[in-house]
Structures are given as C-alpha cells and as structure tokens.
Motif scaffolding. Structure first.
Motif, PDB file in Angstrom:
ATOM      1  N   LEU A  63       0.803  -1.218   0.000  1.00  0.00           N
ATOM      2  CA  LEU A  63       0.000   0.000   0.000  1.00  0.00           C
ATOM      3  C   LEU A  63       0.836   1.269   0.000  1.00  0.00           C
ATOM      4  O   LEU A  63       0.281   2.368  -0.009  1.00  0.00           O
ATOM      5  N   GLU A  64       2.145   1.123   0.012  1.00  0.00           N
ATOM      6  CA  GLU A  64       3.019   2.297   0.049  1.00  0.00           C
ATOM      7  C   GLU A  64       3.856   2.453  -1.218  1.00  0.00           C
ATOM      8  O   GLU A  64       4.537   3.460  -1.391  1.00  0.00           O
ATOM      9  N   SER A 100       4.856   3.417  -4.795  1.00  0.00           N
ATOM     10  CA  SER A 100       4.414   4.370  -5.812  1.00  0.00           C
ATOM     11  C   SER A 100       4.296   3.683  -7.167  1.00  0.00           C
ATOM     12  O   SER A 100       4.864   2.599  -7.391  1.00  0.00           O
ATOM     13  N   TYR A 101       3.589   4.331  -8.087  1.00  0.00           N
ATOM     14  CA  TYR A 101       3.454   3.747  -9.423  1.00  0.00           C
ATOM     15  C   TYR A 101       4.804   3.622 -10.109  1.00  0.00           C
ATOM     16  O   TYR A 101       5.103   2.597 -10.734  1.00  0.00           O
ATOM     17  N   HIS A 128      -1.579  -1.408 -10.643  1.00  0.00           N
ATOM     18  CA  HIS A 128      -1.197  -0.630  -9.467  1.00  0.00           C
ATOM     19  C   HIS A 128      -2.436  -0.053  -8.783  1.00  0.00           C
ATOM     20  O   HIS A 128      -2.559  -0.075  -7.548  1.00  0.00           O
ATOM     21  N   LYS A 129      -3.397   0.448  -9.582  1.00  0.00           N
ATOM     22  CA  LYS A 129      -4.646   0.963  -9.025  1.00  0.00           C
ATOM     23  C   LYS A 129      -5.448  -0.154  -8.365  1.00  0.00           C
ATOM     24  O   LYS A 129      -6.066   0.049  -7.303  1.00  0.00           O
ATOM     25  N   HIS A 165      -4.369  -1.069  -4.747  1.00  0.00           N
ATOM     26  CA  HIS A 165      -4.923  -0.158  -3.742  1.00  0.00           C
ATOM     27  C   HIS A 165      -6.430  -0.343  -3.599  1.00  0.00           C
ATOM     28  O   HIS A 165      -6.950  -0.399  -2.471  1.00  0.00           O
ATOM     29  N   SER A 166      -7.141  -0.441  -4.721  1.00  0.00           N
ATOM     30  CA  SER A 166      -8.591  -0.543  -4.674  1.00  0.00           C
ATOM     31  C   SER A 166      -9.054  -1.795  -3.942  1.00  0.00           C
ATOM     32  O   SER A 166      -9.911  -1.734  -3.055  1.00  0.00           O
ATOM     33  N   GLU A 184      -7.766  -1.784  -0.065  1.00  0.00           N
ATOM     34  CA  GLU A 184      -8.438  -0.770   0.754  1.00  0.00           C
ATOM     35  C   GLU A 184      -9.920  -1.085   0.923  1.00  0.00           C
ATOM     36  O   GLU A 184     -10.492  -0.878   2.002  1.00  0.00           O
TER      37      GLU A 184
END
Length: 256
Positions: free
Chosen positions: A127-128, A130-131, A190-191, A194-195, A198
C-alpha cells in the motif's frame, strides 16, 4: 492465512482495545520461534504500556513505550483471540494487561513467529509503493505476475487470496509475464492493488467491529473453491502456480 487487510484490521482493533494499557504479565507458552530467551522477552515488555499496534507487510507490530517492538507473524494458521474465562488452546503467547483484559496468539501448528525488535524492512509495502517504483519492479521481469505479487522479498503484504482478487480486478491473467505487461495495464494493476486491499480493509473492519474475528472472505470475487462463477457470470477456473491454487477467469488477458 491472514493477509494484509486482515492484519490491518487486527492492528486497529488491538490498538482500540488495549492501546494505553500496561502489560502486567506475558505468558510465553511456546518459545521455539522466539529470537530471544523467554525471560528476556518478559523482562523487556512487562510493566510497559502498549502505545499502539501497527501492520508492516504480513506482520503486526506491538509497540510498547517509545521503542520496544514485538513483531508477530501469524504464518499459515495463527490467530489472535481475546481472553475469556477459559485458557485459549494452542497458545503461543498470552498478554495480560492491568485492566484485566488481554489477548493471545494461538496456533495449532505452533508456527506463529514472535520477534523482538524486528529489523526495519527494506522491501516496500503493497500500500506504500508508488506507481513509478511498481513499474520499475515489473520491468524486464520474466517471472509470472502472480508469483511476483506474492514474493515478500519484492513486495510485502500480498498473499495468495488477494493476489487472485487483484489480478481479476485488473483484468490480467495470473500467468502473464510481469515484464510483458503493457504500461496501461501496469497502471491499472497498481490501481487495483490499492482498490482491492483498501476495499477489503473497510469491509472487514465493518464486519469485525471491535472483535478479533477470523479472516473474512465472503466478499471475494474469484478466490475460493466454492466460487464457481463471478457476479458477472464468468466461469472461475483454478490452477496451480508455484504450488498454490490460483483462481481466475478466461476474460483476464494473458501477456506473454
């Protein structure tokens, strides 16, 4: 196995329920996985306040006072249980606080691993990351993407279950070669990390409240032997990747 969303919620619950309490007694029932003698662990933590509990990758870290940290990896079958009138079965560690409350780390396989003052991680958390760092991580890699996502030496926190869910959400076959995935799909992946993670944290937190319940998987789209079709009606297929059962659909694009 507890994965990143479960552990994030467990950490939140432990902080709410026991944060600010002084550890009166620590019972070390199983010490074979400890990195220090049981007496040293007790001397270091007993009498100190649990200031907070955080998640790091696939571990939870109990912070006592300003700088005493006990990391716990639950491994495959480990669980956290609140203390009741009966002593918990298969206990590894039992934490008793001055308030009269407490919790235990239990594991019938005795594989849950406590580590006093674990070293700082030099691998990014899922979760940390970066792209740009994620794109670099995949660039030129010849390994299949499911294996890469689960490799804790490259990216911490994602396990078998959420690896499948993330790849389904991104529309990418788990058999795709990491370095062959085009940039627009890398961005989507990558999205999706997170999606999916989370969203799972919110769902598990809402279901658990302040109770240390087991892993919640009811909302999974593809990962699970009982899931035969997705909500869209797609057939769910299973296969082995690196010795672990993976679940996916034919709609997920294979990049090779």
């Amino acid at each position: 196995m507890a994965e990143l969303p479960d552990l994030e919620v467990f950490s939140q619950i432990l902080t709410r329920r026991y944060g600010g309490s002084v550890l009166e007694k620590l019972e070390v029932i199983e010490s074979r996985k400890l990195n220090v003698p049981a007496k040293a662990l007790k001397a270091c933590l007993e009498g100190h306040k649990l200031s907070r509990v955080i998640r790091s990758g696939k571990t939870i870290q109990l912070v006592f006072g300003p700088d005493r940290v006990l990391g716990i990896h639950l491994m495959l079958r480990g669980e956290l249980v609140a203390l009741s009138s009966a002593s918990p079965r298969f206990a590894i560690l039992i934490f008793h606080f001055h308030s009269g409350e407490g919790f235990a780390v239990v594991d019938m396989q005795k594989q849950a691993t406590p580590t006093l003052d674990p070293p700082s991680a030099d691998v990014p958390d899922a979760l940390e990351l970066s792209y740009s760092a994620f794109k670099k991580l995949l660039s030129g890699k010849k390994m299949v993407i499911k294996t890469l996502l689960m490799d804790q030496k490259k990216l911490r926190g994602i396990g078998n279950s959420y690896g499948d869910e993330i790849l389904y959400h991104a529309g990418i076959s788990p058999f795709s070669i990491a370095g062959k995935i085009p940039e627009d799909s890398v961005k989507q992946l990558h999205k999706s990390i997170h999606s999916v993670l989370e969203s799972a944290i919110k769902k598990i937190a809402g279901e658990n409240g302040d109770e240390l319940r087991g892993e919640l998987r009811d909302f999974m789209e593809v990962h699970g032997a009982k899931i035969k079709n997705t909500r869209k009606g797609e057939e769910v297929i299973s296969d082995k990747i690196g010795g672990r059962t993976s679940y996916y659909t034919r709609s997920q694009v294979l990049f090779s």
